[in-house]
Write a protein that holds these residues in place. Sequence first.
Motif, short mmCIF file in Angstrom:
data_model
loop_
_atom_site.label_atom_id
_atom_site.label_comp_id
_atom_site.label_asym_id
_atom_site.label_seq_id
_atom_site.Cartn_x
_atom_site.Cartn_y
_atom_site.Cartn_z
N LEU A 423 55.96 13.15 48.45
CA LEU A 423 55.57 14.40 47.79
C LEU A 423 54.09 14.42 47.47
N LEU A 424 53.56 13.26 47.09
CA LEU A 424 52.16 13.19 46.69
C LEU A 424 51.22 13.17 47.90
N GLY A 425 51.65 12.49 48.97
CA GLY A 425 50.73 12.26 50.06
C GLY A 425 50.99 13.02 51.32
N SER A 426 52.13 13.68 51.46
CA SER A 426 52.46 14.33 52.72
C SER A 426 51.74 15.66 52.85
N GLY A 427 51.25 15.91 54.07
CA GLY A 427 50.62 17.20 54.34
C GLY A 427 51.63 18.26 54.72
N GLY A 428 52.91 17.89 54.85
CA GLY A 428 53.94 18.85 55.25
C GLY A 428 55.31 18.33 54.89
N ASP A 429 56.34 18.98 55.42
CA ASP A 429 57.71 18.64 55.05
C ASP A 429 58.38 17.72 56.06
N THR A 430 57.72 17.38 57.17
CA THR A 430 58.39 16.62 58.24
C THR A 430 58.91 15.29 57.74
N GLU A 431 58.05 14.49 57.07
CA GLU A 431 58.48 13.18 56.60
C GLU A 431 59.57 13.30 55.55
N LEU A 432 59.45 14.29 54.67
CA LEU A 432 60.48 14.50 53.65
C LEU A 432 61.82 14.84 54.29
N ARG A 433 61.80 15.69 55.29
CA ARG A 433 63.06 16.05 55.97
C ARG A 433 63.70 14.84 56.63
N GLU A 434 62.88 13.95 57.18
CA GLU A 434 63.43 12.74 57.79
C GLU A 434 64.07 11.85 56.73
N LEU A 435 63.44 11.70 55.57
CA LEU A 435 64.03 10.92 54.49
C LEU A 435 65.33 11.56 54.00
N ILE A 436 65.30 12.87 53.87
CA ILE A 436 66.49 13.59 53.39
C ILE A 436 67.66 13.42 54.35
N ALA A 437 67.35 13.43 55.65
CA ALA A 437 68.42 13.28 56.64
C ALA A 437 69.11 11.93 56.54
N ASP A 438 68.42 10.92 55.99
CA ASP A 438 68.99 9.57 55.88
C ASP A 438 69.67 9.31 54.54
N LEU A 439 69.70 10.30 53.65
CA LEU A 439 70.32 10.09 52.34
C LEU A 439 71.84 9.86 52.47
N PRO A 440 72.37 8.90 51.72
CA PRO A 440 73.82 8.60 51.79
C PRO A 440 74.64 9.53 50.88
N VAL A 441 74.61 10.82 51.17
CA VAL A 441 75.24 11.79 50.26
C VAL A 441 76.39 12.57 50.90
N ARG A 442 76.72 12.29 52.16
CA ARG A 442 77.69 13.13 52.85
C ARG A 442 79.08 13.08 52.21
N ASP A 443 79.52 11.88 51.83
CA ASP A 443 80.89 11.73 51.34
C ASP A 443 81.10 12.37 49.98
N ASP A 444 80.17 12.16 49.06
CA ASP A 444 80.35 12.69 47.70
C ASP A 444 78.99 13.00 47.09
N PRO A 445 78.38 14.13 47.47
CA PRO A 445 77.04 14.46 46.97
C PRO A 445 76.97 14.48 45.44
N ALA A 446 77.98 15.04 44.81
CA ALA A 446 77.94 15.19 43.35
C ALA A 446 77.85 13.83 42.67
N ALA A 447 78.60 12.85 43.19
CA ALA A 447 78.58 11.52 42.57
C ALA A 447 77.23 10.84 42.76
N TRP A 448 76.67 10.98 43.97
CA TRP A 448 75.39 10.33 44.23
C TRP A 448 74.29 10.93 43.37
N PHE A 449 74.23 12.25 43.29
CA PHE A 449 73.19 12.90 42.48
C PHE A 449 73.40 12.67 40.99
#
Length: 492
Positions: A423-449
Amino acid sequence: MLVPPVKLPDETELAAQAKAVPMLGYALALARWAAPHRVVDEFGDLVEADRAPAARLLGLAPAEGEVSEEDEIEALRAWSLACDLDLVELGTTEAGEHVAVPGPDLEPAEEGDPETVLELWLTAAGIVRELAVEADSLPEESEEEEAEQAADGDEDDEDGLNELEEAREAAAELLDEALQVLYETTAFAEPGNETVPLGVLAALLVVPEGEEPSEELLGDITDVMVALDPMLADLAELGLLEYRPIDPELFDEEEGEEPAVVGEAPLDEEESARFGLVRLTPLGQYGVRQWLLEDGYDAPLVGDLAQGDAAELLRAVCESVNVLPEEELVVWLAGREPVPAARELLAAARGTDAYAPMRRVLAVEALRLLGADAEPAAREVLDDPELGGATRAWLSAIGAADVPVPERQMALWTVVDTFAAQLLGSGGDTELRELIADLPVRDDPAAWFAEVWRVDHPYTADVLEAIGELHPDRVTAKEARKAAFKARSKQS
């Protein structure tokens, strides 16, 4: 106004390259030849009797035999440059003779004093740059057109001067833009890949970013190439560029044929080279950078930020908007012992201030650059709540043995810290989207968050808000936004 940082040789090496430029070498040789003094004409040019000897002195003509007019003209150009650079100074004797004597910069330049040589070369490059623009802006007129203008009188003369000035300004602007594009392209090029096809350079100047060239733009690209060709050739004489000019046969119109237009069909490497190739030399980078600085650009050098200790390095890299972080790390690490250097960087990476996540990412990047030799320093901070998660991940990545799995709280904190750095250093959303795609939240998003919003990190709410905005799954995005609200409430 920003341009990317560039790497330059030291001034001693640049000065040696400048002295090796034939035209500057000719000027120095003629200035020495003028000692103790040499008779010149009223305009400061070499007298007729000295022109052939000057050409022979410079190796432009054989030691014996007739000297061609072209060789004498080349010698006169070198003499003119020596005068323009004050390597020779003009005066008059008591008897009224016009003479030239060596100037005060000749001796330090001959001895290779870097400051003197580079100042002379930069002045010479500026003169050639100006002459190249002037030559390009001169109209090509037939004898009939010249006769018509002479008959039309003063009004047409004034119009002609205005047109000439407009043409000169347009040529200067085109050349300046081309040199800046070359400078920026060279800054990002891998070593050995700095050569740019002239057609590519022209396209970068003509075609709007993100667009494909239309048929009209293809014609404009060709026009720009033809305009740049003689100007770049002139600059190559001073070592600012390495340039292979356009093959003139490409634009010779045979009867019944259209002239060549760049981009109309795919070209192989050799065919593309016939349209011109250009490379900005290190000396050219030095010269263009000086001109950019004079025009008010922020034009840093790689390594400018790598002069202090680890804390100063990381702070400067984080706070700069015009930096190549990895290059600065490479410069700082050069010559340092891996373990002490890694310890210093990891210690400087700690903290909860605004830039701390970026410092930690930079410290881990430094570990990657140092390689396995830095392992002892990384193992020393495995239990550090701020550094342990990232260093464990790095050790696992290099195949280190016996790397303990981080506790859940440390793992989640490291995830938030990694997102915060983006968030601090990225010039765009590409790197953030890649990190988001790897989040382990598919099974139970509510519990992870539900776990993440409780993480005690200054950027927890910001990270969750970014995930809520960018996650492609609506359910997951909604849970992230709810968690961000809870994290924000917890902070207040």
